[in-house]
Write a protein that holds these residues in place. Structure first.
Motif, PDB file in Angstrom:
ATOM      1  N   THR A   9       0.835  -1.208   0.000  1.00 24.05           N
ATOM      2  CA  THR A   9       0.000   0.000   0.000  1.00 24.05           C
ATOM      3  C   THR A   9       0.870   1.258   0.000  1.00 24.05           C
ATOM      4  O   THR A   9       0.553   2.261  -0.681  1.00 24.05           O
ATOM      5  N   MET A  10       1.975   1.222   0.743  1.00 22.84           N
ATOM      6  CA  MET A  10       2.860   2.390   0.807  1.00 22.84           C
ATOM      7  C   MET A  10       3.489   2.689  -0.552  1.00 22.84           C
ATOM      8  O   MET A  10       3.526   3.850  -1.001  1.00 22.84           O
ATOM      9  N   THR A  64       0.745   3.917  -3.011  1.00 23.11           N
ATOM     10  CA  THR A  64       0.335   5.290  -2.666  1.00 23.11           C
ATOM     11  C   THR A  64       1.438   6.289  -3.007  1.00 23.11           C
ATOM     12  O   THR A  64       1.151   7.401  -3.502  1.00 23.11           O
ATOM     13  N   PHE A  65       2.690   5.924  -2.734  1.00 23.61           N
ATOM     14  CA  PHE A  65       3.808   6.822  -3.053  1.00 23.61           C
ATOM     15  C   PHE A  65       3.837   7.128  -4.545  1.00 23.61           C
ATOM     16  O   PHE A  65       3.993   8.292  -4.971  1.00 23.61           O
ATOM     17  N   ALA A 119       2.097   8.589   1.745  1.00 26.49           N
ATOM     18  CA  ALA A 119       2.284   7.144   1.589  1.00 26.49           C
ATOM     19  C   ALA A 119       2.291   6.443   2.942  1.00 26.49           C
ATOM     20  O   ALA A 119       1.645   5.387   3.122  1.00 26.49           O
ATOM     21  N   VAL A 120       2.999   7.016   3.908  1.00 24.86           N
ATOM     22  CA  VAL A 120       3.090   6.384   5.218  1.00 24.86           C
ATOM     23  C   VAL A 120       1.748   6.415   5.935  1.00 24.86           C
ATOM     24  O   VAL A 120       1.283   5.401   6.491  1.00 24.86           O
ATOM     25  N   SER A 142      -0.849   4.055   4.203  1.00 23.45           N
ATOM     26  CA  SER A 142      -0.579   2.627   4.435  1.00 23.45           C
ATOM     27  C   SER A 142      -0.838   2.235   5.894  1.00 23.45           C
ATOM     28  O   SER A 142      -1.401   1.177   6.173  1.00 23.45           O
TER      29      SER A 142
END
Length: 447
Positions: free
Chosen positions: A122-123, A126-127, A150-151, A154
């Motif tokens: 997920t991170m 998303t990043f 991102a963090v 996630s």
């Protein structure tokens, strides 16, 4: 998944692997919602990937419907959610899958590995997506926003369902453990109740045996003497009226003694102050002697009347009354020789009562089975014990006047043995070489 005791109790009431229909309907609703979400997200994925929209829609429906098997194969649901993460679909499936995985009784390293894969997947996705959006100018924030988004994204999609699942799983296991412990305690209580009932039944049996033994000891000796005197009274009633009157008086005295001892023993069974119990005991006591002393009904009735008016006596017989006991047998025509050795001293009430009962029952047996035989009663006071022996010679031959037949239940020797063994003593009985019979007992002085 961990199932509770209630779910075990309702097992096999639902379809397939579900324990209840309610669980099947709930998972079906989640699967439909996940399929709808993945189908909706499959349309832009198909557009970006340059594939037909129908293919993206079908792919989303199939991927989302995997949530239906979350209770059976939670690892497969999480792997599918990780696999479709690059397509930006399956968020509901990932959240529910992680929650279900965390509630399972799987090794923590397996749960941690799958959760880590979901977190990093997920991170990364998303990043990349946020960086592409910022490159297109959709966002005007600084470069710090890319890793931050991102963090946080996630962690927000991974940590809450994982922690909640761990908590729910631990709580379920705790409840199951408590329920198993409660079931175990209930089984133990049932076992204890059964053992208590067994002990109570054993105690009742022992009490019945004790009461029967006491009844035998109290009634057998007195009534045996009464029957002997009644037979003598019948034989001399016309020839020697004075001796007949004397025998009738002896029968009355023995009847009163028997009634007194019966009342003392039955008083143990009385509930405090119950008039009905008192009247019943008096009726039983008053009816006991006339049944065996038919030939002296008038004397027995008078004895019963006087005994009913007398208060309860002592706690029980003692060695101090041994001479009187021997004298009663002598008065009934038995030749008795009493010998006492050692210095007389006081013993415990139960010891003295047992010693008295042994001698009493032995004399009763002589009356029953060896009428007219000479009997020797020996009592020895020793340093650590008290010994007693009752031995009779063979009964003399009686050509005239048949002997008095007395009923015997065969429990006299058994009762004496039980009494002596209960105090840690030794009891021996058997015939002698000369044709007589001997009863010997030794009881510790500190029993």
């Amino acid at each position: 998944m961990t199932t509770t005791g209630e779910e075990h109790a309702t097992a096999l009431t639902g379809p397939w692997w579900w324990t209840r229909w309610r669980s099947a309907l709930f998972d079906g609703s989640l699967a439909l919602a996940s399929a709808a979400e993945c189908a909706a997200e499959g349309v832009p994925f198909a557009r970006d990937a340059g594939i037909p929209l129908t293919a993206g829609l079908v792919f989303g429906l199939l991927a989302g419907s995997v949530l239906l098997i979350r209770r059976r194969w939670p690892i497969a649901v999480v792997l599918v959610a990780i696999a479709v993460t690059p397509a930006q679909m399956g968020f509901l499936m990932g959240i529910v899958g992680l929650y279900t995985l965390a509630t399972c009784e799987l090794p923590r390293r397996v749960i941690g590995a799958l959760a880590g894969m979901s977190l990093f997947g997920t991170m990364i996705v998303t990043f990349v997506r946020v960086r592409q959006d910022m490159a297109r100018g959709d966002f005007t924030l600084g470069d710090w926003f890319v890793p931050f988004a991102a963090v946080t994204t996630s962690l927000g999609l991974t940590a809450p369902p994982l922690l909640l699942g761990l908590y729910v799983g631990a709580r379920r296991r705790l409840m199951e453990s408590l329920r198993e412990r409660a079931d175990s305690l209930e089984r133990e209580l049932q076992l204890l109740a059964e053992r208590a009932e067994e002990r109570a039944e054993w105690a009742r049996s022992e009490e019945r045996t004790r009461i029967a033994r006491e009844m035998h000891d109290v009634v057998a000796h007195r009534v045996s003497l009464m029957v002997v005197h009644a037979a003598a009274l019948q034989a001399v009633a016309r020839k020697d009226p004075e001796k007949a009157v004397k025998n009738a008086a002896l029968v009355g005295d023995m009847g009163r003694q028997a009634l007194t001892e019966l009342r003392e023993m039955l008083g143990v069974l009385r509930s405090g102050g119950e008039e009905q119990g008192r009247e019943r005991r008096e009726r039983v006591a008053a009816a006991s002697v006339p049944l065996v002393a038919v030939g002296v009904a008038a004397a027995a009735a008078a004895a019963a009347s006087r005994a009913a008016d007398e208060p309860g006596g002592a706690e029980g017989p003692s060695l101090a009354e041994l001479a009187e006991l021997v004298g009663q047998s002598a008065a009934a025509g038995m030749v008795v020789d009493l010998t006492v050795q050692g210095e007389a001293r006081e013993y415990g009430a139960e010891i003295e009562q047992t010693a008295y009962r042994v001698v009493q029952e032995a004399l009763t047996n002589v009356h029953k089975h060896a009428g007219g035989a000479k009997t020797y009663v020996r009592l020895a006071h020793r340093s650590a014990e008290i010994a007693m022996q009752v031995e009779n010679e063979p009964p003399p031959e009686q050509a005239s006047a048949p002997p008095v037949r007395l009923p015997s239940g065969g429990n006299g020797l058994l009762g004496m043995r039980e009494r002596v063994h209960a105090l840690g003593g030794v009891f021996v009985s058997g015939p002698t070489d000369t044709g007589g019979f001997r009863v010997s007992a030794v009881i510790p002085a500190t029993a």
